[in-house]
Design a protein around this motif. Structure first.
Motif, PDB file in Angstrom:
ATOM      1  N   ASN A 561       1.026  -1.198  -0.176  1.00 44.16           N
ATOM      2  CA  ASN A 561       0.064   0.146  -0.228  1.00 44.16           C
ATOM      3  C   ASN A 561       1.025   1.178   0.207  1.00 44.16           C
ATOM      4  OD1 ASN A 561      -2.204   1.656  -0.039  1.00 44.16           O
ATOM      5  ND2 ASN A 561      -3.047  -0.108   1.788  1.00 44.16           N
ATOM      6  N   THR A 562       0.118   2.775  -0.079  1.00 42.82           N
ATOM      7  CA  THR A 562       0.856   4.093  -0.182  1.00 42.82           C
ATOM      8  C   THR A 562       1.336   3.878   0.752  1.00 42.82           C
ATOM      9  OG1 THR A 562      -1.300   4.565  -0.034  1.00 42.82           O
ATOM     10  CG2 THR A 562      -0.057   5.092  -1.879  1.00 42.82           C
ATOM     11  N   ILE A 563       2.558   5.173   1.274  1.00 45.06           N
ATOM     12  CA  ILE A 563       3.116   5.128   2.651  1.00 45.06           C
ATOM     13  C   ILE A 563       1.681   5.290   4.211  1.00 45.06           C
ATOM     14  CG2 ILE A 563       4.568   6.681   4.304  1.00 45.06           C
ATOM     15  CD1 ILE A 563       6.150   6.924   1.207  1.00 45.06           C
ATOM     16  N   SER A 564       1.144   6.183   3.337  1.00 47.95           N
ATOM     17  CA  SER A 564      -0.141   6.284   4.371  1.00 47.95           C
ATOM     18  C   SER A 564      -0.878   5.333   4.991  1.00 47.95           C
ATOM     19  CB  SER A 564      -0.843   7.877   4.145  1.00 47.95           C
ATOM     20  OG  SER A 564      -1.363   7.409   2.791  1.00 47.95           O
ATOM     21  N   LYS A 565      -1.333   4.691   3.999  1.00 49.49           N
ATOM     22  CA  LYS A 565      -2.280   3.309   4.269  1.00 49.49           C
ATOM     23  C   LYS A 565      -1.453   2.090   4.672  1.00 49.49           C
ATOM     24  CE  LYS A 565      -5.684   6.264   1.484  1.00 49.49           C
ATOM     25  NZ  LYS A 565      -6.526   5.556   0.337  1.00 49.49           N
ATOM     26  N   PRO A 568       1.931  -3.244   7.922  1.00 47.69           N
ATOM     27  CA  PRO A 568       2.791  -4.451   7.374  1.00 47.69           C
ATOM     28  C   PRO A 568       1.361  -5.315   7.725  1.00 47.69           C
ATOM     29  CG  PRO A 568       3.221  -3.003   9.540  1.00 47.69           C
ATOM     30  CD  PRO A 568       2.306  -2.540   8.789  1.00 47.69           C
ATOM     31  N   ASN A 569       0.754  -5.785   8.472  1.00 48.06           N
ATOM     32  CA  ASN A 569       0.175  -6.758   9.386  1.00 48.06           C
ATOM     33  C   ASN A 569      -0.703  -7.762   7.875  1.00 48.06           C
ATOM     34  OD1 ASN A 569       0.920  -7.411  11.891  1.00 48.06           O
ATOM     35  ND2 ASN A 569      -0.556  -5.315  12.352  1.00 48.06           N
ATOM     36  N   THR A 570      -1.089  -6.778   7.118  1.00 58.04           N
ATOM     37  CA  THR A 570      -2.188  -7.321   5.934  1.00 58.04           C
ATOM     38  C   THR A 570      -2.137  -6.852   4.830  1.00 58.04           C
ATOM     39  OG1 THR A 570      -3.670  -4.802   6.405  1.00 58.04           O
ATOM     40  CG2 THR A 570      -4.154  -6.585   7.740  1.00 58.04           C
ATOM     41  N   ASP A 571      -1.048  -6.201   4.618  1.00 57.04           N
ATOM     42  CA  ASP A 571      -0.342  -5.830   3.434  1.00 57.04           C
ATOM     43  C   ASP A 571       0.986  -6.829   2.682  1.00 57.04           C
ATOM     44  OD1 ASP A 571      -2.167  -3.886   3.243  1.00 57.04           O
ATOM     45  OD2 ASP A 571      -0.886  -2.167   3.465  1.00 57.04           O
ATOM     46  N   LEU A 572       1.224  -6.623   1.366  1.00 63.25           N
ATOM     47  CA  LEU A 572       1.989  -7.676   1.386  1.00 63.25           C
ATOM     48  C   LEU A 572       3.138  -6.907   1.284  1.00 63.25           C
ATOM     49  CD1 LEU A 572       2.188  -9.879  -1.278  1.00 63.25           C
ATOM     50  CD2 LEU A 572       2.653  -8.067  -3.048  1.00 63.25           C
ATOM     51  N   SER A 573       4.587  -8.017   2.033  1.00 63.86           N
ATOM     52  CA  SER A 573       5.600  -7.632   2.146  1.00 63.86           C
ATOM     53  C   SER A 573       7.042  -7.437   1.562  1.00 63.86           C
ATOM     54  CB  SER A 573       6.669  -9.033   2.851  1.00 63.86           C
ATOM     55  OG  SER A 573       6.290  -9.868   1.995  1.00 63.86           O
ATOM     56  N   LYS A 574       7.421  -6.652   1.752  1.00 62.62           N
ATOM     57  CA  LYS A 574       8.478  -5.482   0.432  1.00 62.62           C
ATOM     58  C   LYS A 574       9.251  -6.546   0.140  1.00 62.62           C
ATOM     59  CE  LYS A 574      10.244  -1.908   3.372  1.00 62.62           C
ATOM     60  NZ  LYS A 574      11.824  -1.096   3.539  1.00 62.62           N
ATOM     61  N   ASP A 575       9.558  -8.064   0.154  1.00 59.16           N
ATOM     62  CA  ASP A 575      10.205  -9.195  -0.036  1.00 59.16           C
ATOM     63  C   ASP A 575       8.753  -9.502  -1.116  1.00 59.16           C
ATOM     64  OD1 ASP A 575      12.562 -10.913  -0.204  1.00 59.16           O
ATOM     65  OD2 ASP A 575      10.846 -12.473  -0.182  1.00 59.16           O
ATOM     66  N   SER A 576       8.224  -9.977  -1.083  1.00 58.53           N
ATOM     67  CA  SER A 576       6.958 -10.454  -2.046  1.00 58.53           C
ATOM     68  C   SER A 576       6.529  -9.240  -3.188  1.00 58.53           C
ATOM     69  CB  SER A 576       5.382 -10.697  -0.681  1.00 58.53           C
ATOM     70  OG  SER A 576       5.794 -11.790  -0.135  1.00 58.53           O
ATOM     71  N   PHE A 577       6.814  -8.140  -2.850  1.00 54.73           N
ATOM     72  CA  PHE A 577       6.531  -6.905  -3.425  1.00 54.73           C
ATOM     73  C   PHE A 577       7.728  -6.837  -4.394  1.00 54.73           C
ATOM     74  CE2 PHE A 577       7.263  -2.015  -4.342  1.00 54.73           C
ATOM     75  CZ  PHE A 577       6.457  -2.070  -4.734  1.00 54.73           C
ATOM     76  N   ALA A 578       8.863  -6.740  -3.861  1.00 56.85           N
ATOM     77  CA  ALA A 578       9.879  -6.701  -4.399  1.00 56.85           C
ATOM     78  C   ALA A 578      10.398  -7.421  -5.457  1.00 56.85           C
ATOM     79  CB  ALA A 578      11.143  -6.873  -3.943  1.00 56.85           C
ATOM     80  N   ASN A 579      10.020  -9.349  -5.291  1.00 53.14           N
ATOM     81  CA  ASN A 579      10.489 -10.337  -5.990  1.00 53.14           C
ATOM     82  C   ASN A 579       8.694 -10.754  -6.960  1.00 53.14           C
ATOM     83  OD1 ASN A 579      12.838 -10.874  -5.088  1.00 53.14           O
ATOM     84  ND2 ASN A 579      12.080 -11.217  -3.775  1.00 53.14           N
ATOM     85  N   HIS A 580       8.197 -10.460  -6.251  1.00 50.92           N
ATOM     86  CA  HIS A 580       6.634 -10.426  -7.830  1.00 50.92           C
ATOM     87  C   HIS A 580       6.428  -9.594  -8.181  1.00 50.92           C
ATOM     88  CE1 HIS A 580       7.045 -14.640  -5.715  1.00 50.92           C
ATOM     89  NE2 HIS A 580       7.455 -14.488  -4.610  1.00 50.92           N
ATOM     90  N   ILE A 581       5.800  -8.192  -7.617  1.00 52.37           N
ATOM     91  CA  ILE A 581       5.744  -6.961  -8.566  1.00 52.37           C
ATOM     92  C   ILE A 581       6.569  -6.554  -9.195  1.00 52.37           C
ATOM     93  CG2 ILE A 581       4.124  -5.611  -8.489  1.00 52.37           C
ATOM     94  CD1 ILE A 581       3.472  -7.400  -7.579  1.00 52.37           C
ATOM     95  N   ILE A 582       8.055  -6.406  -8.717  1.00 51.95           N
ATOM     96  CA  ILE A 582       8.753  -5.499  -9.070  1.00 51.95           C
ATOM     97  C   ILE A 582       9.728  -6.385 -10.115  1.00 51.95           C
ATOM     98  CG2 ILE A 582      10.485  -3.520  -8.676  1.00 51.95           C
ATOM     99  CD1 ILE A 582       8.158  -2.836  -8.032  1.00 51.95           C
ATOM    100  N   HIS A 583      10.567  -7.172  -9.476  1.00 54.98           N
ATOM    101  CA  HIS A 583      11.025  -7.937 -10.310  1.00 54.98           C
ATOM    102  C   HIS A 583      10.703  -8.765 -11.331  1.00 54.98           C
ATOM    103  CE1 HIS A 583      14.425 -10.061 -12.062  1.00 54.98           C
ATOM    104  NE2 HIS A 583      14.041 -11.319 -11.707  1.00 54.98           N
ATOM    105  N   ALA A 584      10.043  -8.966 -10.877  1.00 49.09           N
ATOM    106  CA  ALA A 584       8.446 -10.325 -11.891  1.00 49.09           C
ATOM    107  C   ALA A 584       7.535  -9.133 -13.355  1.00 49.09           C
ATOM    108  CB  ALA A 584       7.408 -10.969 -11.344  1.00 49.09           C
ATOM    109  N   HIS A 585       7.566  -7.936 -13.009  1.00 45.66           N
ATOM    110  CA  HIS A 585       6.834  -7.512 -13.755  1.00 45.66           C
ATOM    111  C   HIS A 585       7.705  -6.288 -14.760  1.00 45.66           C
ATOM    112  CE1 HIS A 585       3.099 -10.364 -13.715  1.00 45.66           C
ATOM    113  NE2 HIS A 585       3.599  -9.923 -12.549  1.00 45.66           N
ATOM    114  N   LYS A 586       9.292  -6.142 -14.308  1.00 43.10           N
ATOM    115  CA  LYS A 586       9.696  -4.606 -14.431  1.00 43.10           C
ATOM    116  C   LYS A 586       9.519  -4.238 -15.264  1.00 43.10           C
ATOM    117  CE  LYS A 586      13.954  -7.455 -15.562  1.00 43.10           C
ATOM    118  NZ  LYS A 586      15.706  -7.756 -15.211  1.00 43.10           N
TER     119      LYS A 586
END
Length: 612
Positions: A561-565, A568-586
């Motif tokens: 999510n955006t910083i203000s919203k 960490p308990n319900t949103d995607l982790s940094k690791d998953s965001f980095a690998n499954h969003i950024i790296h996978a769809h760069k």
């Protein structure tokens, strides 16, 4: 369905191709139309003990198929072992450090099957040598022309008849076609070693039984077979001495001959405990260890490198200019052995270090590890510092963690055309190449360099940088070392420490606050770059520079999510965001926000070049 069952159910070549994750049309074209026999390049390399070894290297397309076949067969082997040894460590890891120790388990009932150690998962020359530590006799034999002993018919017949596989003849024929060249398994193919291990397993069983009934331990590493015992002499069925000449026992000779192999008589030897005993290149008298002369040569080369910036080595009997990549490989090999022995220590680290560790803790410096290093680890630590920071061939970047590395590498890759100083763009004739080094953090970087990501480790790194830097006399680097951190509360202590360094220079010079500066030259070739401030001078982290659209992309129903919203308990982790969003769809990510960070890095690089 398991991989083994899927392989047994395969009926046609397209079925096998799909199992290998290869398009059937590409598979057919590569294996049958172009034909495997037309896809090898032959060359020779010198053997350690003289002579030459012939290597047949497959084309890139064929090698990819062979690599996929190797992984498939290794998966099948894992499944076979789990079925045969359901309570072993390989099936249910329970022992402390079992991930690293592999063989050394407290309970023999859960010890992993450990007959073959070459080219197998969780096996190495270290685990092979570990089998024979502290024995009175270590007996070695070598199988002659090992890979040449496996022809097309033998490979095909194994996969048809072996009770664990029982494959369709068409599938077995296709596997043999992929694997063989000139009617043998070629050295240079990724799948040759795993196939030799599968076929040679029956010999391993026979020889391990022979060893057991003669109070010996047996292991094999490719074509190198070792027996060891604590008996006063080698049992006669294994080896005997006739008129001072060592002769292979009749029973052992017969089993090897019946399995389709022959013994290289020039490499048969019995090593007694009063002499140096080595197994697959490691000394095993008391613990797995590298040879003293090997270490002395490496240490001398490192000392010359640190003083002059170059070193010499001997290749094929000639003294030539040393290759730093080969030197790093030797140091890595030595460190693997040291690391293995560290994990076997009881307690893990010697008690005499405890007082110093407590003193460091009281001084708020508990992250320091260098006082624990032995001489070889100390040299390796100096080498890594030399290569990454003192004489770095490209700019070196330290971020706060592994996810930041993923973001930065992806951004540079996709913006390469705008940043030729940071990356070489793929233009068809030349491949993409990153022109900077991002330090990858691990347990070994934490132990050897006191680096593990996070602002606290980076602060400690800066505190001791000058002390480590002054050790070297070699010519200095032409490239900077850049610490890249978020502009938030995380690196507060690091910023406060840099602020207190009198020799630092803040750029542009009109900046009175490090947080608003483009970059800071700390000292030597060390720089600090922070993410630019956001709207209304707000704090930023590196994720701030992604567009909301990309941040809100979902993976398994969650988004980062955006910083203000952000939660960490319900949103995607940094690791998953980095690998499954950024790296996978760069290729579809908008990295334009990263221009602000990359431009600051360029300014730091240009500044250091202007000083040089």
């Amino acid at each position: 369905m398991t991989q083994l069952q899927a392989l047994k159910d395969a009926k046609t070549k397209p079925d096998l191709a799909r199992l290998l994750n290869i398009k059937p049309s590409i598979f057919t074209h590569c294996i049958y139309i172009v034909d495997t026999k037309n896809q090898y390049t032959q060359f020779t390399i010198p053997k350690k003990n003289g002579g030459e070894r012939t290597i047949n290297s497959p084309s890139d397309k064929l090698k990819k198929i062979q690599k996929s076949l190797s992984n498939l067969l290794l998966d099948c082997l894992d499944e076979i072992n789990k079925l045969q040894f359901p309570d072993s460590e390989i099936s249910r890891p329970r022992a402390s450090n079992s991930k690293y120790l592999k063989v050394k388990c407290s309970n023999s009932k859960i010890k992993q099957p450990s007959l073959s150690h070459g080219f197998e998962r969780k096996r190495s020359i270290i685990t092979n040598s570990m089998m024979h530590v502290g024995k009175k006799h270590v007996f070695n034999i070598d199988l002659e022309d090992f890979f040449g002993s496996f022809n097309f018919g033998r490979v095909r017949g194994f996969f048809i008849k072996n009770k664990n596989f029982l494959l369709e003849p068409e599938i077995a024929t296709a596997i043999a076609k992929i694997a063989c060249y000139n009617n043998e398994l070629p050295q240079g193919s990724p799948c040759s070693p795993v196939i030799t291990n599968l076929i040679t397993h029956s010999l391993d069983i026979k020889l391990s039984k022979l060893a057991f009934y003669n109070s010996c331990i047996y292991s094999r590493y490719a074509d190198d077979i070792t027996f060891s015992t604590n008996e006063s002499k080698m049992p006669r069925h294994i080896a005997r001495s006739v008129d001072g000449e060592l002769i292979v026992g009749k029973k052992l000779y017969s089993e090897i001959r019946r399995s389709g192999f022959s013994i290289n008589k020039n490499k048969t030897r019995d090593q007694y405990k009063d002499s140096r005993q080595d197994v697959t290149g490691l000394v095993v008298n008391k613990k797995p260890n590298t040879k003293k002369e090997y270490w002395r040569t490496v240490r001398a080369q490192c000392n010359m490198l640190f003083k002059t910036g170059s070193f010499n080595e001997v290749l094929n009997g000639e003294i030539i200019k040393g290759n730093i990549n080969r030197l790093e490989g030797r140091l890595n090999f030595i460190d693997q052995v040291d690391h293995y022995n560290r994990l076997r220590q009881h307690p893990a680290l010697e008690a005499k270090y405890q007082s110093k560790k407590e003193a460091l803790h009281l001084r708020n410096m508990a992250k320091l590890r260098r006082h624990l290093h032995n001489g070889r680890e100390n040299t390796f630590s100096k080498f890594i510092f030399y290569r990454l920071f003192y004489a770095n061939e490209t700019p070196t970047v330290l971020t706060e963690g592994k996810t930041d590395n993923v973001y930065m590498k992806a951004a540079i890759h996709m913006l390469a055309s705008s940043y030729p100083q940071l990356a070489q763009e793929n233009n068809g004739s030349t491949p993409y190449k990153l022109l900077m080094k991002f330090v990858e953090y691990s347990e070994r970087t934490r132990y050897l360099l006191e680096l593990f990501g996070g602002a606290d480790y980076l602060k400690t790194f800066v505190m001791h940088y000058r002390q480590h830097y002054k050790y070297y006399k070699a010519p200095k680097a032409d490239n900077p070392v850049i610490i890249l951190v978020d502009n938030d509360e995380g690196p507060k202590d690091l910023i406060n420490y840099v602020n207190g360094i009198k020799s630092k220079h803040v750029y542009p010079t009109s900046s009175k606050d490090i947080r608003s500066a483009d970059f800071v030259h700390i000292f030597h070739n060390l720089y600090l770059v922070m993410t630019p401030r956001g709207n209304n001078n707000q704090h930023t982290d590196i994720e701030y520079f992604f567009k909301d659209f990309d941040r809100l992309r979902k993976y398994q129903g969650k988004c980062f999510n955006t910083i203000s919203k952000r939660n960490p308990n319900t949103d995607l982790s940094k690791d998953s965001f980095a690998n499954h969003i950024i790296h996978a769809h760069k290729k579809s990510i908008d990295f334009s926000g990263f221009d602000a960070i990359l431009n600051r890095i360029l300014l730091a690089i240009d500044h250091y070049k202007s000083r040089k």
